[in-house]
Design a protein around this motif. Structure first.
Motif, PDB file in Angstrom:
ATOM      1  N   ASN A   2     -12.573 -56.407 -15.445  1.00 14.44           N
ATOM      2  CA  ASN A   2     -11.267 -55.898 -15.866  1.00 14.44           C
ATOM      3  C   ASN A   2     -11.128 -54.414 -15.578  1.00 14.44           C
ATOM      4  N   ASN A  23      -5.332 -55.970 -11.105  1.00 19.16           N
ATOM      5  CA  ASN A  23      -5.173 -55.775 -12.551  1.00 19.16           C
ATOM      6  C   ASN A  23      -5.259 -57.104 -13.285  1.00 19.16           C
ATOM      7  N   GLN A  24      -5.737 -57.065 -14.521  1.00 20.84           N
ATOM      8  CA  GLN A  24      -5.926 -58.289 -15.307  1.00 20.84           C
ATOM      9  C   GLN A  24      -5.530 -58.060 -16.761  1.00 20.84           C
ATOM     10  N   TYR A  25      -5.119 -59.140 -17.414  1.00 18.53           N
ATOM     11  CA  TYR A  25      -4.925 -59.149 -18.863  1.00 18.53           C
ATOM     12  C   TYR A  25      -6.072 -59.992 -19.433  1.00 18.53           C
ATOM     13  N   THR A  26      -7.015 -59.361 -20.105  1.00 17.24           N
ATOM     14  CA  THR A  26      -8.236 -60.030 -20.551  1.00 17.24           C
ATOM     15  C   THR A  26      -8.372 -59.996 -22.058  1.00 17.24           C
ATOM     16  N   SER A 171      -3.067 -53.027 -17.070  1.00 14.53           N
ATOM     17  CA  SER A 171      -4.150 -53.954 -17.410  1.00 14.53           C
ATOM     18  C   SER A 171      -4.266 -54.004 -18.933  1.00 14.53           C
ATOM     19  N   ARG A 197      -0.863 -65.558 -18.544  1.00 17.71           N
ATOM     20  CA  ARG A 197      -1.219 -64.308 -17.863  1.00 17.71           C
ATOM     21  C   ARG A 197      -2.522 -63.744 -18.403  1.00 17.71           C
ATOM     22  N   ALA A 199      -6.472 -63.910 -19.277  1.00 14.76           N
ATOM     23  CA  ALA A 199      -7.744 -64.555 -18.966  1.00 14.76           C
ATOM     24  C   ALA A 199      -8.598 -64.463 -20.228  1.00 14.76           C
ATOM     25  N   TYR A 284      -5.756 -65.654 -10.590  1.00 11.19           N
ATOM     26  CA  TYR A 284      -6.930 -64.933 -11.082  1.00 11.19           C
ATOM     27  C   TYR A 284      -8.121 -65.121 -10.147  1.00 11.19           C
ATOM     28  N   LYS A 287      -7.639 -62.561  -7.535  1.00 11.64           N
ATOM     29  CA  LYS A 287      -7.893 -61.224  -8.065  1.00 11.64           C
ATOM     30  C   LYS A 287      -9.400 -60.972  -8.149  1.00 11.64           C
ATOM     31  N   PHE A 288     -10.130 -61.954  -8.677  1.00 14.72           N
ATOM     32  CA  PHE A 288     -11.582 -61.802  -8.806  1.00 14.72           C
ATOM     33  C   PHE A 288     -12.241 -61.707  -7.426  1.00 14.72           C
ATOM     34  N   ALA A 316     -12.684 -67.761 -12.341  1.00 13.42           N
ATOM     35  CA  ALA A 316     -11.357 -68.169 -12.806  1.00 13.42           C
ATOM     36  C   ALA A 316     -11.407 -69.534 -13.497  1.00 13.42           C
TER      37      ALA A 316
END
Length: 359
Positions: A2, A23-26, A171, A197, A199, A284, A287-288, A316
């Motif tokens: 992240n 960018n990620q929402y974790t 993020s 959205r 993870a 995702y 993204k990863f 993911a």
């Protein structure tokens, strides 16, 4: 993962129906005091601080307007504030010291405005975003939905304080427990697009550590230096205000199609709630994979290989399984709670028609 994505921001990108950034929402999920979720978050933030202290952080504890203002001024130096305010139209005088008009064009000169929202307890952010506080928190979710996709701009055209956020790159790094999520997360949160959205990453309970020691200094330094090397490798994107565009090798493309089709086939066995909650698994995965490719520091810096795709999809699908299990658990618990309320009502009021209970 992240924090590396938050640091890189728009320095790197791929394409998935539209430009895709790392960018990620974790949300880390695990029992309190046993999974060391906050410890993990703090260590990641320490790395971020050592790599680039300009990465702006916020708890998003205020209003939606406050969140957008944090985006608008992210990474700006104090001397830039008057220029940004003038460009957004917040002041009457829109001229610089040379008498030149300051217009919106100046806002587009920066590659990105990076904002990392950090919240130890995710449900605090969720409650605020859904209007559980003061100051228009209920309008926050639409902005968070939009920001996830890294749009070219977000506007809030208020009369007295208009906001124009150009190239926002947001993020979220947070944590919670299954119990707290059950009290705040509702089925419509999955269908609104906010839930999928996120993870969710399972934090496994660890054995008790009577006296935790600091990380090995040599190992810690090597990790920080590696992330710095990755970050510096894409300095030219910041200088030119253009992301480095990644693309897949032929073998990576072939593996992507194979793994995507397998994912799509597996979804046929899911419930409607589970499908809604895991809609963004391929997004995702890419993204990863983008981050894996960037951190590999290969000679061909802009290529995503088959190994990156394999690792990206595995990460993911792991997060997808957590989403899958959460939906099953949360929906089951909430249905049980609804049933208990109905039975309690019937014991007091006696038999009722169905339409009365539905109301």
């Amino acid at each position: 993962m992240n924090v590396i994505g938050a640091l890189l921001g728009r320095r790197i990108r791929d394409y998935y129906a539209e430009r895709l950034y790392p960018n990620q929402y974790t949300c880390l999920v695990g029992p309190t005091g046993e999974a060391f979720k906050t410890t993990a978050i703090n260590k990641a933030l320490q790395i971020a601080e050592q790599v680039d202290s300009r990465l702006h952080r916020s708890s998003a504890a205020g209003s939606a307007e406050g969140l957008l203002e944090a985006m608008a001024f992210a990474e700006a130096e104090p001397e830039e504030y008057p220029i940004i305010r003038a460009a957004m139209g917040q002041v009457r005088t829109r001229k610089d010291s040379d008498g030149e008009i300051i217009d919106e064009a100046i806002l587009y000169e920066k590659l990105h405005r990076r904002l990392l929202i950090v919240q130890d307890e995710f449900t605090v952010l969720l409650a605020k975003a859904k209007g559980g506080g003061h100051g228009g928190g209920g309008t926050m979710i639409p902005h968070l939905l939009s920001a996830f996709n890294c749009p070219k701009e977000i506007r809030l055209p208020t009369r007295n304080k208009p906001l124009i956020i150009v190239n926002p790159t947001v993020s979220i790094l947070s944590a919670s427990t299954v119990e707290f999520l059950g009290n705040h997360f509702e089925d419509h949160d999955w269908y609104s697009g906010f839930g999928n959205r996120l993870a969710f990453v399972g934090a496994t309970p660890c054995a008790p550590v009577p006296r935790p020691k600091p990380p090995d200094e040599e190992l810690w330094s090597s990790v920080v230096e590696h992330v710095k090397d990755v970050y510096r490798r894409f300095d030219d994107a910041e200088d030119d205000s253009h992301p480095v565009a990644f693309e897949m090798t032929k073998s990576a493309e072939s593996l992507w199609v194979q793994l995507y089709e397998q994912w799509h086939e597996d979804r046929q066995q899911m419930s409607a709630d589970q499908i809604a909650a895991t809609q963004r698994t391929p997004e995702y995965a890419l993204k990863f994979a983008l981050i894996y490719a960037a951190t590999a520091l290969r000679d061909t810096r802009h290529l995503i290989g088959a190994t990156d795709i394999d690792l990206g999809f595995k990460a993911a699908r792991f997060a997808e399984q957590i989403n899958h299990d959460l939906v099953s658990t949360l929906m089951s618990d909430q249905n049980a709670q609804k049933e208990q309320k109905i039975m309690a009502y019937l014991r007091v009021s006696g038999p009722q028609q169905r339409r009365t209970l539905q109301a």
